[in-house]
Design an enzyme around this catalytic site. Sequence first.
Site, PDB file in Angstrom:
ATOM      1  N   GLU A  91      43.438  50.923  29.935  1.00  0.00           N
ATOM      2  CA  GLU A  91      42.120  51.355  30.388  1.00  0.00           C
ATOM      3  C   GLU A  91      42.110  51.687  31.881  1.00  0.00           C
ATOM      4  OE1 GLU A  91      39.213  49.082  27.299  1.00  0.00           O
ATOM      5  OE2 GLU A  91      39.904  47.950  29.017  1.00  0.00           O
ATOM      6  N   CYS A 104      39.957  52.829  39.286  1.00  0.00           N
ATOM      7  CA  CYS A 104      40.640  51.551  39.108  1.00  0.00           C
ATOM      8  C   CYS A 104      41.746  51.779  38.066  1.00  0.00           C
ATOM      9  CB  CYS A 104      39.604  50.532  38.625  1.00  0.00           C
ATOM     10  SG  CYS A 104      40.285  48.923  38.304  1.00  0.00           S
ATOM     11  N   CYS A 111      49.297  41.970  30.551  1.00  0.00           N
ATOM     12  CA  CYS A 111      49.669  41.352  31.826  1.00  0.00           C
ATOM     13  C   CYS A 111      50.377  40.037  31.541  1.00  0.00           C
ATOM     14  CB  CYS A 111      48.408  41.086  32.664  1.00  0.00           C
ATOM     15  SG  CYS A 111      48.760  40.461  34.321  1.00  0.00           S
ATOM     16  N   CYS A 115      46.056  34.710  33.713  1.00  0.00           N
ATOM     17  CA  CYS A 115      45.002  34.026  34.470  1.00  0.00           C
ATOM     18  C   CYS A 115      43.891  33.612  33.502  1.00  0.00           C
ATOM     19  CB  CYS A 115      44.452  34.940  35.565  1.00  0.00           C
ATOM     20  SG  CYS A 115      45.724  35.402  36.764  1.00  0.00           S
ATOM     21  N   CYS A 118      40.669  35.893  33.002  1.00  0.00           N
ATOM     22  CA  CYS A 118      40.826  37.347  32.883  1.00  0.00           C
ATOM     23  C   CYS A 118      41.087  37.770  31.444  1.00  0.00           C
ATOM     24  CB  CYS A 118      41.958  37.804  33.797  1.00  0.00           C
ATOM     25  SG  CYS A 118      42.228  39.578  33.722  1.00  0.00           S
ATOM     26  N   GLY A 164      47.040  44.566  34.339  1.00  0.00           N
ATOM     27  CA  GLY A 164      48.394  44.348  34.830  1.00  0.00           C
ATOM     28  C   GLY A 164      48.465  43.808  36.239  1.00  0.00           C
ATOM     29  N   GLU A 165      49.657  43.347  36.596  1.00  0.00           N
ATOM     30  CA  GLU A 165      49.942  42.865  37.951  1.00  0.00           C
ATOM     31  C   GLU A 165      50.815  43.949  38.612  1.00  0.00           C
ATOM     32  OE1 GLU A 165      49.289  40.551  40.310  1.00  0.00           O
ATOM     33  OE2 GLU A 165      50.887  41.516  41.431  1.00  0.00           O
ATOM     34  N   SER A 196      45.980  45.275  44.396  1.00  0.00           N
ATOM     35  CA  SER A 196      45.526  43.896  44.271  1.00  0.00           C
ATOM     36  C   SER A 196      46.585  43.074  43.536  1.00  0.00           C
ATOM     37  CB  SER A 196      44.213  43.882  43.482  1.00  0.00           C
ATOM     38  OG  SER A 196      43.766  42.558  43.307  1.00  0.00           O
ATOM     39  N   SER A 219      44.095  38.161  45.116  1.00  0.00           N
ATOM     40  CA  SER A 219      43.175  37.400  44.274  1.00  0.00           C
ATOM     41  C   SER A 219      43.366  35.930  44.625  1.00  0.00           C
ATOM     42  CB  SER A 219      43.488  37.654  42.796  1.00  0.00           C
ATOM     43  OG  SER A 219      43.160  38.979  42.481  1.00  0.00           O
ATOM     44  N   LEU A 220      42.473  35.393  45.419  1.00  0.00           N
ATOM     45  CA  LEU A 220      42.680  34.040  45.940  1.00  0.00           C
ATOM     46  C   LEU A 220      42.027  32.995  45.019  1.00  0.00           C
ATOM     47  CD1 LEU A 220      42.647  33.260  49.698  1.00  0.00           C
ATOM     48  CD2 LEU A 220      41.919  31.575  48.055  1.00  0.00           C
ATOM     49  N   HIS A 221      40.735  33.143  44.821  1.00  0.00           N
ATOM     50  CA  HIS A 221      39.958  32.406  43.811  1.00  0.00           C
ATOM     51  C   HIS A 221      39.796  30.898  43.986  1.00  0.00           C
ATOM     52  CE1 HIS A 221      39.941  36.280  42.136  1.00  0.00           C
ATOM     53  NE2 HIS A 221      40.958  36.182  41.321  1.00  0.00           N
ATOM     54  N   ASN A 295      32.569  37.770  35.656  1.00  0.00           N
ATOM     55  CA  ASN A 295      32.082  38.644  34.583  1.00  0.00           C
ATOM     56  C   ASN A 295      32.536  38.081  33.250  1.00  0.00           C
ATOM     57  OD1 ASN A 295      30.884  40.741  36.165  1.00  0.00           O
ATOM     58  ND2 ASN A 295      32.958  41.345  36.746  1.00  0.00           N
ATOM     59  N   CYS A 338      35.368  44.087  36.635  1.00  0.00           N
ATOM     60  CA  CYS A 338      36.594  43.332  36.894  1.00  0.00           C
ATOM     61  C   CYS A 338      36.870  42.326  35.794  1.00  0.00           C
ATOM     62  CB  CYS A 338      36.464  42.508  38.158  1.00  0.00           C
ATOM     63  SG  CYS A 338      36.542  43.439  39.639  1.00  0.00           S
TER      64      CYS A 338
END
Length: 351
Positions: A91, A104, A111, A115, A118, A164-165, A196, A219-221, A295, A338
Site C-alpha cells: 500500500e 507515503c 515487515c 511492533c 502496528c 516495512g522497515e 523513518s 520511531s521512539l515511542h 490509530n 500511520c
Amino acid sequence: MKPSFYDLNYSDLEMIINQNNLNSSAATVLFNWHYKKKENTQCLNKIAKCSADFFQNNFDFSLPEIDTVYESKKDRTVKFLFKLKDQHKVETVLIPFNNKYSICLSSQVGCAMNCSFCFTGKQGLKRNLTTSEIVGQFLQAWRWLANNRAGEERILNIVFMGQGEPLHNFDAVKKACEIFLSKHGTSIGVQKITISTAGYIPGLKRWSQEIPRVNLALSLHSPFEEKRNQLIPINKKYPLDEVLEIIDKIPLNKKQFITYEYILIKDFNDSPEDAEKLGAILAGKSAYINLIPFNSFPESHYQCPDVDKIENFKAVLDTFKIPTLIRGAKGDDVLAACGQLNSKNKIAIEC
Ligand code: SAH
C-alpha cells in the site's frame, strides 16, 4: 525475465549506455522522459532508434499495477493497493496538504519488526521491495493524480513511512532515493525526503556515508527501555541509547533536524512522567517531535488517549523547548493513517 528499467539509477544507466556503445545523450533523454515527464510510452523522441530499440528489447518498463484505490471521504487522502508481479500486495498513501501531496511509500511486503502497535507487523515479512517497485509507487500515484485530479499532480514530499522497515531494505531504498534526487528526473530536493526507522542500527551505521542529508525520523515511542522493548521488539537487540548515540553523530545542516515520532497510547506511555523523560533525553538536540495519537486497527488492543491527555503531554514537552506537533490522522476512514496499512486487509470502501 528482463531487468526493470526503474531499477537503474542515473549512473547505472550511463554505464549501460557506455558498455553498449550507444549515444551518451540517451541517459538524460530517458530519465527526462520517464521521470520528469513521467511518460509510460516508449521514448522515441530525441533518441536514436538503435538506443530506443536496445532499451525496449532488453528492459522491462512495466510498473506495479494499481489494484484498488481508496479515497477518503473525510479529506483528500488516497490509498492505493498495488499488485506486484508475484501477486503480493503493498500500500501507498497520498496525504494532502494545501492542494499538494506527500507520498507515503512502502519499502517491504509486510515487515519483520513486529511492533506491537502496528498493523503491518502482524503480516510478518514476506520480502523486500525492489527499487523499481518503490519508484513505481510514486510514478503510478502521480499518474493517477494526473488522470483523476488533473492539475493536482504535485507530490512534494516523500516519506518512507508505509509498510516495512526501510533501513532493513537499505540498498533498494538508497537507490530509489538516488533516482528521486536525480536532477535529470523527478529532481526532488533532498530536504523533501524522509526515511523513518524503528531504530535498525545496521542501516543507521550506513546513513552518514551513503544517504547523507536525507531526513531521518526515529520511531521512539518510549524513552523507557522496558516499555520500548514491549512496543518495538528490536529494541532488545538495538537499544535506544545506542540508537541515539549513532543518530547524534549524523551531520545535519543548519536548518535540519531529526524527527522523533512518538505514538501516544492510552495509559501506557501518555503520562507526564513519560513526557518528562522524553523531554530530558531529547533536550538540546536538533529535534522535532511528532506526537501520533494511536490509530486503531482491527483487533488492536491499544487505545488512543483523550484530547486533554495528549495536550498535557505536549505541554510538558513545551517546557523543554522542543518543537512538537500533534499529528492529525488523515485518511483513517480508509485505514490509510500511520500503522493502519496491511495489504491483506481489504476493506469495503467504494473507490
Ligand atoms: N518501520 C518504520 C516505518 C513504518 S511506520 C518505522 O518504524 O519508523 C511509520 C510510522 O507509523 C512510525 O512512526 C510508526 O511507529 C507509526 N505507527 C505504526 N503503527 C501505528 C499506529 N497504530 N498508530 C499510529 N502510528 C503508528
